[in-house]
Design a protein around this motif. Sequence first.
Motif, PDB file in Angstrom:
ATOM      1  N   ASP A 158       2.999 -10.312 -11.133  1.00 23.80           N
ATOM      2  CA  ASP A 158       2.554  -9.296 -11.981  1.00 23.80           C
ATOM      3  C   ASP A 158       3.502  -7.714 -11.951  1.00 23.80           C
ATOM      4  O   ASP A 158       3.137  -6.681 -12.290  1.00 23.80           O
ATOM      5  CB  ASP A 158       1.226  -9.017 -11.651  1.00 23.80           C
ATOM      6  N   LEU A 159       4.593  -7.927 -11.189  1.00 21.97           N
ATOM      7  CA  LEU A 159       5.596  -7.023 -11.230  1.00 21.97           C
ATOM      8  C   LEU A 159       5.551  -5.911 -10.363  1.00 21.97           C
ATOM      9  O   LEU A 159       5.929  -4.581 -10.874  1.00 21.97           O
ATOM     10  CB  LEU A 159       6.071  -6.669 -12.793  1.00 21.97           C
ATOM     11  N   VAL A 160       4.537  -6.015  -9.569  1.00 22.35           N
ATOM     12  CA  VAL A 160       4.531  -4.939  -8.525  1.00 22.35           C
ATOM     13  C   VAL A 160       4.995  -5.347  -6.948  1.00 22.35           C
ATOM     14  O   VAL A 160       5.115  -6.648  -7.035  1.00 22.35           O
ATOM     15  CB  VAL A 160       2.794  -4.521  -8.450  1.00 22.35           C
ATOM     16  N   ILE A 161       4.938  -4.252  -6.220  1.00 23.78           N
ATOM     17  CA  ILE A 161       5.586  -4.699  -4.937  1.00 23.78           C
ATOM     18  C   ILE A 161       4.807  -5.827  -4.118  1.00 23.78           C
ATOM     19  O   ILE A 161       3.522  -5.873  -4.341  1.00 23.78           O
ATOM     20  CB  ILE A 161       5.570  -3.468  -4.038  1.00 23.78           C
ATOM     21  N   ASP A 162       5.472  -6.825  -3.617  1.00 22.80           N
ATOM     22  CA  ASP A 162       4.698  -7.738  -2.463  1.00 22.80           C
ATOM     23  C   ASP A 162       4.221  -7.013  -1.414  1.00 22.80           C
ATOM     24  O   ASP A 162       5.293  -6.923  -0.430  1.00 22.80           O
ATOM     25  CB  ASP A 162       5.579  -9.063  -2.860  1.00 22.80           C
ATOM     26  N   LEU A 163       3.030  -7.233  -0.908  1.00 24.85           N
ATOM     27  CA  LEU A 163       2.540  -6.452   0.361  1.00 24.85           C
ATOM     28  C   LEU A 163       2.994  -7.310   1.272  1.00 24.85           C
ATOM     29  O   LEU A 163       3.022  -6.791   2.480  1.00 24.85           O
ATOM     30  CB  LEU A 163       1.048  -6.289   0.137  1.00 24.85           C
ATOM     31  N   GLY A 164       3.152  -8.621   1.083  1.00 27.34           N
ATOM     32  CA  GLY A 164       3.370  -9.445   2.412  1.00 27.34           C
ATOM     33  C   GLY A 164       5.025  -9.326   2.694  1.00 27.34           C
ATOM     34  O   GLY A 164       5.220  -9.033   4.071  1.00 27.34           O
ATOM     35  N   SER A 165       5.687  -9.210   1.709  1.00 30.08           N
ATOM     36  CA  SER A 165       7.059  -8.938   1.829  1.00 30.08           C
ATOM     37  C   SER A 165       7.474  -7.570   2.485  1.00 30.08           C
ATOM     38  O   SER A 165       8.166  -7.238   3.315  1.00 30.08           O
ATOM     39  CB  SER A 165       7.989  -9.203   0.392  1.00 30.08           C
ATOM     40  N   LEU A 166       6.590  -6.569   1.989  1.00 35.11           N
ATOM     41  CA  LEU A 166       6.600  -5.289   2.400  1.00 35.11           C
ATOM     42  C   LEU A 166       6.227  -4.979   3.941  1.00 35.11           C
ATOM     43  O   LEU A 166       6.963  -4.336   4.675  1.00 35.11           O
ATOM     44  CB  LEU A 166       5.508  -4.395   1.648  1.00 35.11           C
ATOM     45  N   GLU A 167       4.964  -5.626   4.180  1.00 34.16           N
ATOM     46  CA  GLU A 167       4.707  -5.693   5.771  1.00 34.16           C
ATOM     47  C   GLU A 167       5.557  -6.170   6.533  1.00 34.16           C
ATOM     48  O   GLU A 167       6.174  -5.668   7.554  1.00 34.16           O
ATOM     49  CB  GLU A 167       3.470  -6.189   6.145  1.00 34.16           C
ATOM     50  N   VAL A 214      -1.847  -0.628  -0.758  1.00 35.55           N
ATOM     51  CA  VAL A 214      -0.666   0.137  -0.127  1.00 35.55           C
ATOM     52  C   VAL A 214      -0.756   1.209   0.595  1.00 35.55           C
ATOM     53  O   VAL A 214      -0.275   1.235   1.724  1.00 35.55           O
ATOM     54  CB  VAL A 214       0.292   0.491  -1.511  1.00 35.55           C
ATOM     55  N   CYS A 215      -1.524   1.877   0.505  1.00 33.75           N
ATOM     56  CA  CYS A 215      -1.993   3.290   1.288  1.00 33.75           C
ATOM     57  C   CYS A 215      -2.508   2.819   2.590  1.00 33.75           C
ATOM     58  O   CYS A 215      -2.134   3.102   3.717  1.00 33.75           O
ATOM     59  CB  CYS A 215      -2.688   4.273   0.697  1.00 33.75           C
ATOM     60  N   ASP A 216      -3.494   1.771   2.491  1.00 32.04           N
ATOM     61  CA  ASP A 216      -4.073   1.100   3.473  1.00 32.04           C
ATOM     62  C   ASP A 216      -2.848   0.803   4.495  1.00 32.04           C
ATOM     63  O   ASP A 216      -2.901   1.046   5.708  1.00 32.04           O
ATOM     64  CB  ASP A 216      -4.881   0.137   3.475  1.00 32.04           C
ATOM     65  N   LEU A 217      -2.151  -0.226   4.107  1.00 34.70           N
ATOM     66  CA  LEU A 217      -0.840  -0.827   4.948  1.00 34.70           C
ATOM     67  C   LEU A 217      -0.101   0.327   5.507  1.00 34.70           C
ATOM     68  O   LEU A 217       0.279   0.239   6.701  1.00 34.70           O
ATOM     69  CB  LEU A 217      -0.064  -1.927   3.805  1.00 34.70           C
ATOM     70  N   LEU A 218       0.264   1.286   4.544  1.00 30.39           N
ATOM     71  CA  LEU A 218       1.176   2.237   5.114  1.00 30.39           C
ATOM     72  C   LEU A 218       0.649   3.195   6.268  1.00 30.39           C
ATOM     73  O   LEU A 218       1.208   3.468   7.092  1.00 30.39           O
ATOM     74  CB  LEU A 218       1.765   3.223   3.924  1.00 30.39           C
ATOM     75  N   ASP A 219      -0.594   3.475   6.024  1.00 33.53           N
ATOM     76  CA  ASP A 219      -1.429   4.203   7.111  1.00 33.53           C
ATOM     77  C   ASP A 219      -1.297   3.545   8.273  1.00 33.53           C
ATOM     78  O   ASP A 219      -1.111   3.902   9.295  1.00 33.53           O
ATOM     79  CB  ASP A 219      -2.661   4.482   6.567  1.00 33.53           C
ATOM     80  N   ARG A 220      -1.699   2.107   8.307  1.00 33.50           N
ATOM     81  CA  ARG A 220      -1.812   1.520   9.484  1.00 33.50           C
ATOM     82  C   ARG A 220      -0.363   1.282  10.070  1.00 33.50           C
ATOM     83  O   ARG A 220      -0.409   1.387  11.349  1.00 33.50           O
ATOM     84  CB  ARG A 220      -2.259   0.035   8.953  1.00 33.50           C
ATOM     85  N   ARG A 221       0.500   1.353   9.319  1.00 32.69           N
ATOM     86  CA  ARG A 221       1.943   1.062  10.265  1.00 32.69           C
ATOM     87  C   ARG A 221       2.555   2.430   9.986  1.00 32.69           C
ATOM     88  O   ARG A 221       4.051   2.374  10.724  1.00 32.69           O
ATOM     89  CB  ARG A 221       2.776   0.127   9.066  1.00 32.69           C
ATOM     90  N   GLY A 222       1.979   3.527   9.663  1.00 32.56           N
ATOM     91  CA  GLY A 222       2.525   4.732   9.872  1.00 32.56           C
ATOM     92  C   GLY A 222       3.885   4.891   9.153  1.00 32.56           C
ATOM     93  O   GLY A 222       4.837   5.572   9.652  1.00 32.56           O
ATOM     94  N   VAL A 223       3.994   4.419   7.876  1.00 29.84           N
ATOM     95  CA  VAL A 223       5.184   4.564   6.946  1.00 29.84           C
ATOM     96  C   VAL A 223       4.755   5.469   5.964  1.00 29.84           C
ATOM     97  O   VAL A 223       3.487   5.603   5.296  1.00 29.84           O
ATOM     98  CB  VAL A 223       5.529   3.218   6.400  1.00 29.84           C
ATOM     99  N   ALA A 224       5.689   6.572   5.824  1.00 27.16           N
ATOM    100  CA  ALA A 224       5.447   7.389   4.586  1.00 27.16           C
ATOM    101  C   ALA A 224       5.663   6.997   3.225  1.00 27.16           C
ATOM    102  O   ALA A 224       6.575   6.021   2.952  1.00 27.16           O
ATOM    103  CB  ALA A 224       6.362   8.822   4.956  1.00 27.16           C
ATOM    104  N   LEU A 225       4.851   7.459   2.193  1.00 23.80           N
ATOM    105  CA  LEU A 225       5.240   7.020   0.636  1.00 23.80           C
ATOM    106  C   LEU A 225       5.735   8.077  -0.047  1.00 23.80           C
ATOM    107  O   LEU A 225       5.272   9.191  -0.088  1.00 23.80           O
ATOM    108  CB  LEU A 225       4.184   6.653   0.294  1.00 23.80           C
ATOM    109  N   ILE A 226       6.971   7.674  -0.862  1.00 26.72           N
ATOM    110  CA  ILE A 226       7.500   8.745  -1.949  1.00 26.72           C
ATOM    111  C   ILE A 226       7.312   7.694  -2.913  1.00 26.72           C
ATOM    112  O   ILE A 226       7.652   6.570  -3.074  1.00 26.72           O
ATOM    113  CB  ILE A 226       9.032   9.156  -1.496  1.00 26.72           C
ATOM    114  N   GLU A 227       6.760   8.314  -4.198  1.00 28.11           N
ATOM    115  CA  GLU A 227       6.518   7.416  -5.480  1.00 28.11           C
ATOM    116  C   GLU A 227       7.702   8.002  -6.468  1.00 28.11           C
ATOM    117  O   GLU A 227       8.165   9.112  -6.662  1.00 28.11           O
ATOM    118  CB  GLU A 227       5.230   7.722  -6.111  1.00 28.11           C
ATOM    119  N   ASP A 228       8.131   6.920  -7.072  1.00 30.73           N
ATOM    120  CA  ASP A 228       9.106   6.696  -8.145  1.00 30.73           C
ATOM    121  C   ASP A 228       8.368   6.735  -9.374  1.00 30.73           C
ATOM    122  O   ASP A 228       7.821   5.536  -9.805  1.00 30.73           O
ATOM    123  CB  ASP A 228      10.414   6.101  -8.146  1.00 30.73           C
TER     124      ASP A 228
END
Length: 404
Positions: free
Chosen positions: A116-125, A151-165
């Motif tokens: 569906d052309l969005v980021i793969d959360l498994g690959s991201l983690e 996405v935000c849950d995962l990033l929060d849990r892992r302490g990763v910041a988000l910048i959106e394009d």
Amino acid sequence: MGELIFTGNFTQQEAIPEEAINRAVSVMRSGRLHRYNTVEGEVSETALLESEFADWLGVDYCLACASGGYALQTALRAFGLRPGEPVLTNAFTLSPVPGAIWGAGGMPVLIETTPDLVIDLGSLEKSISDTGARILLMSHMRGHLADMDAVCDLLDRRGVALIEDCAHTMGASWRGRASGTFGIAACFSTQTYKHMNSGEGGLLVSQDSALFARAVLLSGSYMFYGHHLAAPGADAYAGVQFTTPNCSGRMDEVRAAILRVQLRTLNENVERWNERYKCVAETISGVQGIRLPARPNDERFVGSSIQFHCAVTSEEEATDLVKRCRKRGVVLKWFGADAPSGYTSTHLHWNYLPDRPLPQTDTILRTLFDMRLPLTFSLEDCRLIGAIIKQSINEVLAKPSSAE
Ligand SMILES: *Cc1c(COP(=O)(O)O)cnc(C)c1O
């Protein structure tokens, strides 16, 4: 069915509105084209654009830049990216995104995409674990929004910041929350093919006063940062004004003037793009061998382009489809091509990056086609374009494959 032919131009945007032209002309008549070249009591067009865009999006801070790619670089630098640091980003994106990471001194780490052309959360983690990256530069490529809650849950849990394009999501939202408001910063482009047109241009938004103050200084504000409206107060610049380099990349007054007028019709244009998207989507969605990426109910998108998967089994079939459409005036891009063409390249062509196998993305790109939907097309044009795609696909898939 007789031969269908479309004669429109897929790269033709609408003219700049007369009112915007008049404003640009008065800026030029004034001779004051630089954003800090104001007379006593005057507020620059650029500062007003920043303020109006921030209001429209619902954020506090906005900085107008020379390009979307420059805004991305500036966001990364303002975040405090360290030389050589890994930056996670979508494998399915446009070349200026890894280029911005590279330009800011980072190392792009490409993440797999879903059908569906969005980021793969498994690959991201997994990539977060593998690289220890502190930041995800998330590209909402072609306007497809991932499940932003997940996405935000995962990033929060892992302490990763988000910048959106948000080059393709100006005007889009997820569960009512605007794209561009999910991370510590977001970047938009006002280059000709995006949702507002100033030829070149970019907008960086943020709610983080410390990051944003650094971004303003980085963009080349000299000691004029007090002239900004959608910006924090002088305190925010206090510790950093003499330690932040000037990496000159401001927007000028002519572009800001024409964008201010366009911003007023942006919401209306989002509706117009979506009507066009719907016409094409409805015409091709039932066709055998075609699959459109899912568009979740939580996603409000901007249909300024359309993507679909077609069950082609070889390069020959894919190029045959592109050629048949082309002959009838419909310009499709195929993401599976070996050689990059026009604006379309993939991670396979970004050879300045270390090799990283992305088998899932490669499989998805091999059947993925892409088409622009400029507002110069009428709804009738869009139905004709859909019919041409349908006819061409039926012909290609009906042909016995040469391998058999
Ligand atoms: C266009 C684009 C950019 C860069 O914008 P410019 O203003 O051309 O520098 C970044 N990301 C995506 C996905 C784009 O399409």
